[in-house]
Motif scaffolding. Structure first.
Motif, PDB file in Angstrom:
ATOM      1  N   ALA A  96      49.803  45.187 170.389  1.00  0.00           N
ATOM      2  CA  ALA A  96      51.084  45.894 170.501  1.00  0.00           C
ATOM      3  C   ALA A  96      52.196  44.947 170.925  1.00  0.00           C
ATOM      4  O   ALA A  96      53.322  45.007 170.397  1.00  0.00           O
ATOM      5  CB  ALA A  96      50.957  47.047 171.495  1.00  0.00           C
ATOM      6  N   GLU A  97      51.906  44.044 171.853  1.00  0.00           N
ATOM      7  CA  GLU A  97      52.906  43.072 172.302  1.00  0.00           C
ATOM      8  C   GLU A  97      53.280  42.108 171.175  1.00  0.00           C
ATOM      9  O   GLU A  97      54.458  41.772 171.005  1.00  0.00           O
ATOM     10  CB  GLU A  97      52.368  42.294 173.505  1.00  0.00           C
ATOM     11  N   ALA A  98      52.287  41.657 170.424  1.00  0.00           N
ATOM     12  CA  ALA A  98      52.556  40.747 169.313  1.00  0.00           C
ATOM     13  C   ALA A  98      53.418  41.429 168.255  1.00  0.00           C
ATOM     14  O   ALA A  98      54.391  40.846 167.749  1.00  0.00           O
ATOM     15  CB  ALA A  98      51.238  40.270 168.694  1.00  0.00           C
ATOM     16  N   ALA A  99      53.088  42.680 167.927  1.00  0.00           N
ATOM     17  CA  ALA A  99      53.870  43.411 166.926  1.00  0.00           C
ATOM     18  C   ALA A  99      55.302  43.613 167.396  1.00  0.00           C
ATOM     19  O   ALA A  99      56.255  43.491 166.607  1.00  0.00           O
ATOM     20  CB  ALA A  99      53.202  44.749 166.630  1.00  0.00           C
ATOM     21  N   ALA A 100      55.479  43.912 168.670  1.00  0.00           N
ATOM     22  CA  ALA A 100      56.832  44.116 169.204  1.00  0.00           C
ATOM     23  C   ALA A 100      57.655  42.841 169.115  1.00  0.00           C
ATOM     24  O   ALA A 100      58.834  42.860 168.740  1.00  0.00           O
ATOM     25  CB  ALA A 100      56.749  44.599 170.655  1.00  0.00           C
ATOM     26  N   ALA A 101      57.044  41.697 169.448  1.00  0.00           N
ATOM     27  CA  ALA A 101      57.750  40.421 169.377  1.00  0.00           C
ATOM     28  C   ALA A 101      58.122  40.079 167.936  1.00  0.00           C
ATOM     29  O   ALA A 101      59.225  39.591 167.658  1.00  0.00           O
ATOM     30  CB  ALA A 101      56.892  39.318 169.988  1.00  0.00           C
ATOM     31  N   LEU A 102      57.226  40.343 167.019  1.00  0.00           N
ATOM     32  CA  LEU A 102      57.483  40.041 165.612  1.00  0.00           C
ATOM     33  C   LEU A 102      58.506  41.000 165.014  1.00  0.00           C
ATOM     34  O   LEU A 102      59.313  40.617 164.163  1.00  0.00           O
ATOM     35  CB  LEU A 102      56.169  40.105 164.828  1.00  0.00           C
TER      36      LEU A 102
END
Length: 334
Positions: free
Chosen positions: A10-16
């Motif tokens: 979820a954190e990776a998707a938010a950053a991307l």
């Protein structure tokens, strides 16, 4: 999915999702899981309007992508390592077991505004700002698929080919792993991936001259029933002239032939990349953790598939491997 992994996804998707520019990297000498992961993620971001560069680590000068993987990049996202910005807004390292496996691009991780790791190697010590690291995943593309789902990216044949390439090769044709890879494979086929032409290009296409070279390598293979501790090891050598004559695709395929020796628990393939330098591929049938052996020799990988690079003569390197394998087994550990 483990809660920590789900949180990292979820954190990776938010950053991307919020990024304007993203660099997606694979490791040196990229395989289908590394480059397939990077290109699948890069394609998804590109379609969202993100400025994307996909590349992979090199040890020195720029190198072309492996010939068998170039068709995975129909939109031309791949750039040479020298074209990667010094301080990217966001960098994603795919299937990279250690930061040093990015070669000359390793410093981009520290210089980036946000560095995301997406990997499944059990030997990975962890690096980057956000770590999507799950050794239980059979291939890194499985983790990329979770990020794509979090981003709401629909699967199509182009992205699907990238994911299937990494999935099929890292599971050794679905021989290794649980139901997850099979579920994703079905999903990708339903999305339009044509499996036979993809796999023919990836693993079933070699020049005729390779047959003779392979025959010589296999004829020189040796079986050592007593190593480690009576479990059996088979080893083969790819000499420097053969490494220089043929593509990495041919050289890396040797281990898949040698590991079929039923008398051996462990397979070792030594590839001579310089006069006194060797890259070594290790395979196990499951009773010996070759990742632990490789880590002790400066490399890494998975319990059943690992590798490292070593300087010395062939006999010196082989002797080091014998000692490490024997010590591992006699210690009572896998």
């Amino acid at each position: 999915m483990d809660r920590a992994v789900a949180r990292a996804v979820a954190e990776a998707a938010a950053a991307l999702r919020d990024a304007a520019e993203v660099v997606v990297l694979g490791h040196v000498s990229p395989d289908a899981d590394s480059l397939g992961s990077a290109l699948a993620l890069g394609l998804a971001l590109h379609r969202r309007g993100v400025s994307v560069r996909v590349s992979f680590g090199v040890q020195g000068e720029d190198e072309p992508a492996p010939e068998s993987l170039r068709a995975l990049d129909p939109e031309g996202l791949l750039v040479p390592a020298s074209a990667v910005p010094e301080a990217p807004e966001v960098v994603v390292a795919c299937d990279t077991a250690d930061q040093h496996r990015l070669g000359v691009l390793a410093g981009r991780v520290d210089a980036a505004g946000c560095a995301i790791l997406v990997d499944h190697h059990a030997s990975n010590p962890g690096f980057g700002t956000i770590r999507v690291l799950d050794p239980r995943a059979e291939a890194t593309v499985l983790l990329v698929r979770r990020i794509l789902a979090e981003l709401g990216t629909p699967l199509d044949p182009v992205i699907g080919r990238c994911l299937y390439a990494g999935l099929a090769t890292d599971t050794v044709g679905f021989r290794i792993g649980g139901p997850g890879p099979h579920r994703l494979a079905a999903e990708l086929v339903e999305a339009g991936v044509e499996v036979e032409p993809l796999m023919r290009e990836l693993v079933d296409s070699h020049p005729f001259a390779w047959l003779g070279a392979l025959g010589g390598i296999l004829a020189g293979a040796e079986l050592e029933p007593g190593v480690p501790a009576g479990r059996g090891t088979v080893h083969a050598t790819v000499p420097l002239d053969v490494v220089r004559r043929f593509r990495p695709e041919e050289v890396e395929s040797v281990v898949d032939h040698v590991r079929t020796a039923v008398e051996a628990e462990v397979t070792v393939v030594l590839k001579q990349v310089a006069e006194t330098r060797w890259t070594v591929s290790l395979r196990s049938r499951g009773a010996v953790d070759v990742a632990a052996v490789a880590v002790g020799l400066g490399g890494g990988g998975h319990p059943r598939a690992a590798g490292f690079t070593r300087d010395g003569t062939r006999d010196e390197v082989l002797g080091t491997i014998r000692e490490a394998l024997t010590t591992r087994v006699r210690s009572g550990r896998r």
